[in-house]
Design an enzyme around this catalytic site. Structure first.
Site, PDB file in Angstrom:
ATOM      1  CD  GLU A 161     -39.809 -26.454   9.766  1.00  0.00           C
ATOM      2  OE1 GLU A 161     -40.614 -25.930   9.259  1.00  0.00           O
ATOM      3  OE2 GLU A 161     -39.143 -27.342   9.681  1.00  0.00           O
ATOM      4  CD  GLN A 203     -43.614 -29.978  11.335  1.00  0.00           C
ATOM      5  OE1 GLN A 203     -44.327 -28.801  10.514  1.00  0.00           O
ATOM      6  NE2 GLN A 203     -42.846 -31.016  10.599  1.00  0.00           N
ATOM      7  N   GLY A 238     -44.543 -30.750   2.607  1.00  0.00           N
ATOM      8  CA  GLY A 238     -44.441 -32.019   1.679  1.00  0.00           C
ATOM      9  C   GLY A 238     -43.912 -33.150   2.162  1.00  0.00           C
ATOM     10  CB  ALA A 239     -40.954 -34.076   4.143  1.00  0.00           C
ATOM     11  CB  SER A 240     -42.813 -33.648   8.410  1.00  0.00           C
ATOM     12  OG  SER A 240     -42.303 -32.279   8.479  1.00  0.00           O
TER      13      SER A 240
END
Length: 756
Positions: free
Chosen positions: A164, A200, A196-198
């Site tokens: 991503e 980058q 919401g989770a990670s």
């Protein structure tokens, strides 16, 4: 609505690409388009020669190039058969907006993200298998063949957070003209993405040392003139550092600290990261102590202190974690050194939402202005925020107070973004503090964004001053550039369009960056490969166990697949001449299984390869299987000779060899051998002399039990089993036969034939 006509002027020479972003909360289909690079006239030295193909929306007008379904595809982990119905509206939408004549050459991708990564490998494989099957059967879109990646190759798969980031990096630099120009030494933009989770990060480091070069991934693109450009990009992801999971970790830590210092009179956890006066109930997910009370849901009440929230959330960065590979940023994860005087970053997703939707500060980032807006919002009374929010809803405009100040005075209200809802207002103070800490304490972006050291309070001023000095702002948040949204799906399509540019001689075909990962042990990015049973899948699992010099990269071909194919070929060579024997053995085993209660035996010896076996011993199973193998490897290559049957009779106690070579017999008359049988009945013992009829064989063959039948139908009704007699050379019926046995012809001795 019918698909657009291919003769439409806008459609002439246009290619399409379809991406389904299968996220955790829903799947979004996006249609992109670009002019066929092969039809473009590129003049040497022109601007077009040094640009990438122009990727646009997949529809000429409106927003029909995007559609979405809910929930996420990962919700079908326990019901993979439901994937077909789930994907049906997405596929129908794509086929409605792409001419049928172009469907076969239009690549379609279903790329799953966070939600699918949480499923077990088995469930991942089942969901992707069903998705692949549906897309193949119900459309003619261009889909990859099976490979190590999956049943539809790279067309239907799960991408990592790093992928991503890489696709997002391509999208940002494509939109910001980071790839444009004859010189390939210009600086590209870094990419930051928070969900919401990670979160980058992807950027192209400058002055890379030999150690860091091992952690970089090649991103190759092809310009319209055929020239290939290559950038070495570092990308990594921090799981648990997205806004939602960071909040869960924060709540667990806050409850832990509260339980340690609580008194009996205290029942509410004070929370500086909530607007003043807001009370919510949350259950700890992370970092809760072992006692039962601390694991229960707690009430948290906002104290509205942005500065206090910054202090509390900074510890969640885990900057003190061991760093085995220096330098590290957050949680002990190595990141090459960043020179912010040269590298400039663009943040998307939560970086944009938290800056623009509430504060109206999207774009060039100025921490001073950002901190002022966040402090004011957090300290506002929750009742006042909700009152204004309800008023805005009544006016068909979602939001809170949305005050806009100029020269210290409120000039406008109700200007918050239309998509703002209550959940955003509740968590805005926490998210604003978390983003600021990630940017400054985590990644290291300087708070004073003007390199000259001037403290300003206006992002536009910062941007102007930086541009005067030949620099852009160190960080800016963006959602779109022009009318194109910044997303990793755009980056994927830019790569696909670039693949269509005619390739120069001696150039390699372009591939996804994940396929450019160095073949080195312990590389920090590993593709997600569910357990598909394909040759590629087997190779993917065996390769890590091989020495580096025996991998596909070193040899130029896959040694695993080569050995598997050779093995299959060798087995086929052996099995083909044995196909009749194998088939016969399978059929006999099947008949034996179904008739195991009716089996019978004869007292005979069967010779193998012309040699008699020991009388009374059953044929060896091993010998039966070895015979066809011996036949295959026989050096003579001649057919086996007819096998003689040895039978013990009353006329000759020695073995009599009877040649089984067929003679022409009457098809209507049976002939009997003077053989005595010992038969054991289920209820009665009887003995009599009887004849056994032998059917003539049409060709030389091994003689076995299947050539013999008892020539009396009445006797068969009472016959339950036949046993061998090893104590006599005479075979007799050992019980009185109730019905008289009738025979049509029998031998009374050599040369004597009697009819009855």
């Amino acid at each position: 609505m019918p698909p657009p006509a291919s003769l439409d002027p806008w459609m002439v020479g246009r290619h399409f690409g379809v991406v389904i972003d299968a996220g955790s909360s829903g799947s979004r289909l996006q249609i992109y388009s670009w002019k066929d690079p092969g039809l473009a006239t590129v003049v040497k030295g022109s601007e077009l020669e040094f640009t990438l193909p122009k990727v646009e929306k997949g529809t000429e007008k409106g927003d029909e190039w995007v559609t979405k379904v809910e929930p996420g595809i990962s919700s079908f982990g326990n019901n993979p058969e439901g994937v077909a119905k789930y994907l049906q509206p997405l596929l129908s939408h794509a086929r409605t907006h792409i001419p049928p004549s172009l469907e076969k050459e239009t690549p379609l991708f279903l790329l799953a993200t966070a939600g699918m990564r949480l499923l077990s490998p088995k469930k991942q494989a089942e969901v992707l298998q069903q998705a692949c099957k549906f897309l193949r059967l119900h459309s003619t879109f261009k889909i990859d063949d099976p490979s190590a990646t999956g049943p539809c190759g790279s067309s239907v798969r799960i991408i990592t957070g790093e992928e991503e980031g890489l696709f997002g990096w391509i999208a940002v630099n494509y939109l910001m003209d980071g790839f444009t120009g004859a010189s390939q030494n210009r600086t590209t933009y870094g990419f930051l993405d928070m969900g919401g989770a990670s979160t980058q990060i992807a950027f192209e480091p400058g002055n890379v040392n030999e150690h860091d070069s091992k952690n970089l991934i090649d991103v190759r693109l092809r310009l319209m003139g055929g020239q290939e450009i290559k950038h070495k990009v570092f990308v990594t992801t921090w799981l648990g550092y997205g806004t939602n999971q960071a909040r869960e970790r924060y709540v667990g830590k806050a409850i832990t600290e509260f339980e340690v210092s609580r008194s009996d009179s205290q029942d509410v956890v004070p929370d500086p990261c909530l607007p003043k006066g807001l009370e919510i109930t949350e259950k700890p997910v992370h970092d809760a102590p072992s006692n039962a009370h601390s694991k229960k849901a707690h009430r948290l009440k906002g104290t509205g202190s942005f500065e206090g929230c910054m202090q509390k959330t900074e510890a969640l960065l885990n900057k003190t974690a061991p760093c085995p590979d220096s330098p590290c940023l957050m949680n002990g994860i190595h990141v090459p050194s960043i020179d912010f005087s040269v590298s400039h970053f663009i943040g998307v997703s939560e970086y944009w939402y938290s800056s623009e939707h509430i504060f109206g500060l999207g774009g060039a980032y100025d921490f001073v202005q950002y901190e002022r807006a966040a402090s004011k919002f957090c300290s506002r009374d929750w009742g006042g925020i909700m009152k204004q929010h309800q008023l805005s809803k009544a006016q068909h405009r979602l939001g809170g107070d949305g005050e806009v100040e100029k020269d210290g005075k409120v000039v406008e209200v109700g200007k918050w973004h239309p998509s703002v809802e209550r959940s955003r207002l509740e968590m805005q103070c926490f998210k604003a503090a978390w983003i600021a800490n990630v940017l400054h304490q985590g990644i290291g972006i300087p708070r004073i964004t003007d390199p000259g050291g001037n403290v300003t309070t206006d992002g536009d001023e910062v941007e102007k001053e930086a541009e005067k000095k030949g620099l852009g702002p160190a960080f800016q948040s963006r959602d779109t550039v022009g009318d194109i949204a910044i997303s990793w799906t755009l980056g994927k399509m830019v790569l696909e369009a670039s693949k269509e540019v005619p390739m120069r001689p001696n150039h390699r075909p372009l591939v996804d960056p994940i396929e450019e990962i160095p073949d080195t042990p312990g590389f920090h990015i590993q593709p997600i490969r569910p357990p598909f049973w394909t040759l590629g899948g087997i190779e993917d699992r065996i390769t890590p166990l091989l020495p580096v010099n025996l991998t596909r990269t070193s040899l130029g071909f896959s040694p695993v697949i080569f050995l598997l194919l050779v093995s299959f070929f060798f087995i086929a060579i052996i099995a083909y001449p044995m196909r009749r024997q194998i088939r016969g053995s399978c059929l006999r085993s099947l008949r034996h299984a179904t008739k195991r209660d009716e089996g019978y035996s004869l007292e005979e010896g069967i010779a193998l390869n012309g040699h008699n076996s020991r009388p009374g011993s059953p044929p060896s199973t091993t010998a039966k299987w070895l015979y066809p193998i011996r036949r295959v490897f026989s050096s003579t290559g001649t057919k086996p000779q007819p096998v003689a049957l040895s039978v013990v009779t009353s006329h000759n106690p020695n073995l009599r060899h009877i040649n089984t070579t067929p003679t022409r017999l009457s098809p209507t008359r049976s002939h009997s051998l003077p053989v005595d049988l010992e038969v054991t009945a289920s209820s009665t013992q009887y003995a009599t002399r009887n004849s056994i009829s032998r059917s003539p064989s049409p060709a030389p063959a091994l003689l076995d039990e299947s050539l013999f039948v008892v020539n009396n139908t009445h006797a068969l009704n009472g016959l339950s089993s036949l046993t061998r007699s090893r104590n006599t050379s005479q075979m007799s019926l050992s019980s009185t036969l109730a019905p008289r046995m009738t025979r049509t012809a029998s031998f009374q001795g050599p040369g004597k034939l009697q009819d009855e």
